[in-house]
Design a protein around this motif. Sequence first.
Motif, mmCIF file in Angstrom:
data_model
loop_
_atom_site.group_PDB
_atom_site.id
_atom_site.type_symbol
_atom_site.label_atom_id
_atom_site.label_comp_id
_atom_site.label_asym_id
_atom_site.label_seq_id
_atom_site.Cartn_x
_atom_site.Cartn_y
_atom_site.Cartn_z
ATOM 1 N N ALA A 84 2.318 1.491 -6.658
ATOM 2 C CA ALA A 84 2.275 1.947 -5.326
ATOM 3 C C ALA A 84 2.195 0.604 -4.223
ATOM 4 O O ALA A 84 2.811 0.672 -3.220
ATOM 5 N N MET A 85 1.528 -0.360 -4.796
ATOM 6 C CA MET A 85 1.800 -1.671 -4.091
ATOM 7 C C MET A 85 3.066 -2.376 -3.852
ATOM 8 O O MET A 85 3.497 -3.126 -3.256
ATOM 9 N N GLY A 86 3.701 -2.218 -5.362
ATOM 10 C CA GLY A 86 5.105 -2.883 -5.238
ATOM 11 C C GLY A 86 6.191 -2.110 -4.251
ATOM 12 O O GLY A 86 6.895 -2.670 -3.576
ATOM 13 N N ARG A 87 5.863 -1.121 -4.054
ATOM 14 C CA ARG A 87 6.554 0.205 -3.080
ATOM 15 C C ARG A 87 6.341 -0.570 -1.577
ATOM 16 O O ARG A 87 7.512 -0.729 -0.772
ATOM 17 N N ALA A 88 5.173 -1.064 -1.207
ATOM 18 C CA ALA A 88 5.006 -1.770 -0.057
ATOM 19 C C ALA A 88 5.518 -3.149 -0.023
ATOM 20 O O ALA A 88 5.946 -3.586 0.904
ATOM 21 N N ILE A 89 5.486 -4.114 -1.015
ATOM 22 C CA ILE A 89 5.921 -5.315 -1.228
ATOM 23 C C ILE A 89 7.510 -5.424 -0.921
ATOM 24 O O ILE A 89 7.607 -6.386 -0.094
ATOM 25 N N VAL A 90 8.167 -4.433 -1.363
ATOM 26 C CA VAL A 90 9.557 -4.741 -1.324
ATOM 27 C C VAL A 90 9.861 -4.544 0.120
ATOM 28 O O VAL A 90 11.120 -5.083 0.405
ATOM 29 N N ARG A 91 9.234 -3.847 1.134
ATOM 30 C CA ARG A 91 9.513 -3.551 2.327
ATOM 31 C C ARG A 91 9.571 -5.040 2.991
ATOM 32 O O ARG A 91 10.459 -5.125 4.079
ATOM 33 N N GLU A 92 8.968 -6.055 2.569
ATOM 34 C CA GLU A 92 8.845 -7.156 3.278
ATOM 35 C C GLU A 92 8.340 -7.154 4.827
ATOM 36 O O GLU A 92 9.017 -7.272 5.695
ATOM 37 N N PRO A 93 7.102 -6.302 4.695
ATOM 38 C CA PRO A 93 6.894 -5.914 6.218
ATOM 39 C C PRO A 93 6.217 -6.946 6.772
ATOM 40 O O PRO A 93 5.705 -7.988 6.272
ATOM 41 N N GLN A 94 5.620 -6.786 8.231
ATOM 42 C CA GLN A 94 4.944 -7.885 8.671
ATOM 43 C C GLN A 94 3.393 -7.401 8.406
ATOM 44 O O GLN A 94 2.865 -8.505 8.552
ATOM 45 N N ALA A 95 2.963 -6.511 8.320
ATOM 46 C CA ALA A 95 1.708 -6.152 7.596
ATOM 47 C C ALA A 95 1.341 -5.371 6.737
ATOM 48 O O ALA A 95 2.255 -4.273 6.549
ATOM 49 N N PHE A 96 0.544 -5.246 5.838
ATOM 50 C CA PHE A 96 0.208 -4.226 4.825
ATOM 51 C C PHE A 96 -1.292 -3.579 5.498
ATOM 52 O O PHE A 96 -2.105 -4.070 5.958
ATOM 53 N N LEU A 97 -1.254 -2.412 5.008
ATOM 54 C CA LEU A 97 -2.257 -1.544 5.603
ATOM 55 C C LEU A 97 -2.580 -0.718 4.363
ATOM 56 O O LEU A 97 -1.769 -0.142 3.875
ATOM 57 N N MET A 98 -3.945 -0.991 3.926
ATOM 58 C CA MET A 98 -4.532 -0.349 2.610
ATOM 59 C C MET A 98 -5.618 0.438 3.146
ATOM 60 O O MET A 98 -6.639 0.120 3.628
ATOM 61 N N ASP A 99 -5.561 1.696 2.568
ATOM 62 C CA ASP A 99 -6.443 2.858 2.920
ATOM 63 C C ASP A 99 -7.243 3.303 1.693
ATOM 64 O O ASP A 99 -6.806 4.175 0.720
ATOM 65 N N GLU A 100 -8.432 2.605 1.342
ATOM 66 C CA GLU A 100 -8.930 2.957 -0.016
ATOM 67 C C GLU A 100 -8.337 3.031 -1.081
ATOM 68 O O GLU A 100 -8.271 3.885 -1.803
ATOM 69 N N PRO A 101 -7.761 1.975 -1.382
ATOM 70 C CA PRO A 101 -6.461 2.129 -2.579
ATOM 71 C C PRO A 101 -7.202 1.973 -3.894
ATOM 72 O O PRO A 101 -6.515 2.361 -4.951
ATOM 73 N N ILE A 113 -4.630 -5.316 6.484
ATOM 74 C CA ILE A 113 -5.952 -4.505 6.826
ATOM 75 C C ILE A 113 -6.316 -3.729 5.879
ATOM 76 O O ILE A 113 -5.634 -2.866 5.293
ATOM 77 N N TYR A 114 -7.563 -3.846 5.283
ATOM 78 C CA TYR A 114 -7.854 -3.153 4.294
ATOM 79 C C TYR A 114 -9.281 -2.282 4.440
ATOM 80 O O TYR A 114 -10.152 -2.883 5.123
ATOM 81 N N VAL A 115 -9.214 -0.918 4.322
ATOM 82 C CA VAL A 115 -10.263 0.145 4.752
ATOM 83 C C VAL A 115 -10.914 0.345 3.286
ATOM 84 O O VAL A 115 -10.130 0.776 2.238
ATOM 85 N N THR A 116 -12.063 0.323 3.449
ATOM 86 C CA THR A 116 -13.065 0.796 2.395
ATOM 87 C C THR A 116 -14.399 1.005 2.723
ATOM 88 O O THR A 116 -14.805 0.636 3.714
ATOM 89 N N HIS A 117 -15.209 1.840 1.873
ATOM 90 C CA HIS A 117 -16.445 2.152 2.353
ATOM 91 C C HIS A 117 -17.541 1.480 1.420
ATOM 92 O O HIS A 117 -18.911 1.404 1.546
ATOM 93 N N ASP A 118 -16.925 0.525 0.626
ATOM 94 C CA ASP A 118 -17.582 -0.044 -0.679
ATOM 95 C C ASP A 118 -17.886 -1.442 0.005
ATOM 96 O O ASP A 118 -16.825 -2.208 0.065
ATOM 97 N N GLN A 119 -19.062 -1.658 0.242
ATOM 98 C CA GLN A 119 -19.203 -3.056 0.805
ATOM 99 C C GLN A 119 -19.071 -4.442 0.030
ATOM 100 O O GLN A 119 -18.897 -5.372 0.320
#
Length: 411
Positions: free
Chosen positions: A144-161, A189-195
Amino acid sequence: MAEVRLEDVSKVYPDGTRAVSDLDLQIGDGELMVLVGPSGCGKTTALRMVAGLEDISSGRVLIGGRDVSHVPSRDRDVAMVFQSYALYPHLTVGDNIGFGLKLRKVPKAEIRRRVAEAADVLGLSELLERKPRNLSGGQRQRVAMGRAIVREPQAFLMDEPLSNLDAKLRVHMRAEIARLQDRLAVTTIYVTHDQTEAMTLGDRVAVMRRGVLQQVDAPQVLYDRPVNLFVAGFIGSPAMNLVQGRLSRADNGWTVSFGHQHLQLAPELLAARPALAAYEDRDVIVGIRPEDLHDADLPSGRTGSELVAEAELVEAMGSDVLVHFTLDVPPVRTGDTADLAVGPDELGGGGEERATMVARLDPRTAARQRQQVRLGVDTSRLHAFDPETGTSIWDGAADGAGRLAATGSTT
């Protein structure tokens, strides 16, 4: 790569629910920013507004200096990694990674190149011909992360991955994500509830509560200088112990008293928090980190100030021992501690009128369940909070900054 900015961003749903309020946040080019907070605090809504999956009610979202507040998600040049892997079961790993590029009509040779590079970065080169059903949870997340990487985007957004992974695999994948982000240097930008996840991953961490930004800073600063009770109680595991005490001064210095317990305050504490002097003969909320308590019967635990209590539960963790005990004082009850509680018992809802505390002790401790334990306290590292406002007590300037951050007005 690009800077991401949220300027006074708010989200109010049609029924009047305010999910995010006046969020000001700047994520630097190549920075990994973690949004953390309890469920319902607005962190995922904030991420989805950056992604364009959620409309904003007011404010602006800028990516690379471009205002994308009302730009469709597909045109924002960001890539999301979700909690669910969302892999196509009939496609191979390689085809899953390159699927988005295929939809964008990228030439086949370029797709193969990008997929090979992403697979090499993620350690998936030997798995490109496998189907998702033949992969472990960690491997699926890397796809799933590889699918984001190949996009070569300006930013990664990760929601509790990592929330679907077991504890051991989460630790491993945390390290993988940190290495990957360092290597690619893509704004994340990485979202998590785990401190714990937030503290180990983020260049900076933004703590949210009820849609309002509480504090954003480097992980160690959040731990050492929380601006209010909520941040203090949320950051750290086990959580900071909180107790309300009376501050007084005598010939031999300053003390704080709660119940039958008295702690002599270290001069370093008063030097670091000169505003405490204004609380003479007044109540303050005292915060004690579990790791600042020590077995006073061990040579390393003799600090001069002690708490005496009965050990109610002793948990041997190998590298340390967690000792749970109570003090004959009421638990601290504020709006901040209510939001930190995971159940009614933590608020004293079941008739609980004693403050429950935890000490992280050396494994050589002789502490045993249902036996008295003497705990040395490093009073130079105590935290102090105003019982009415919940803000941390430092000096005038720091306390003022804390109040602003506590209302979400600073970053």
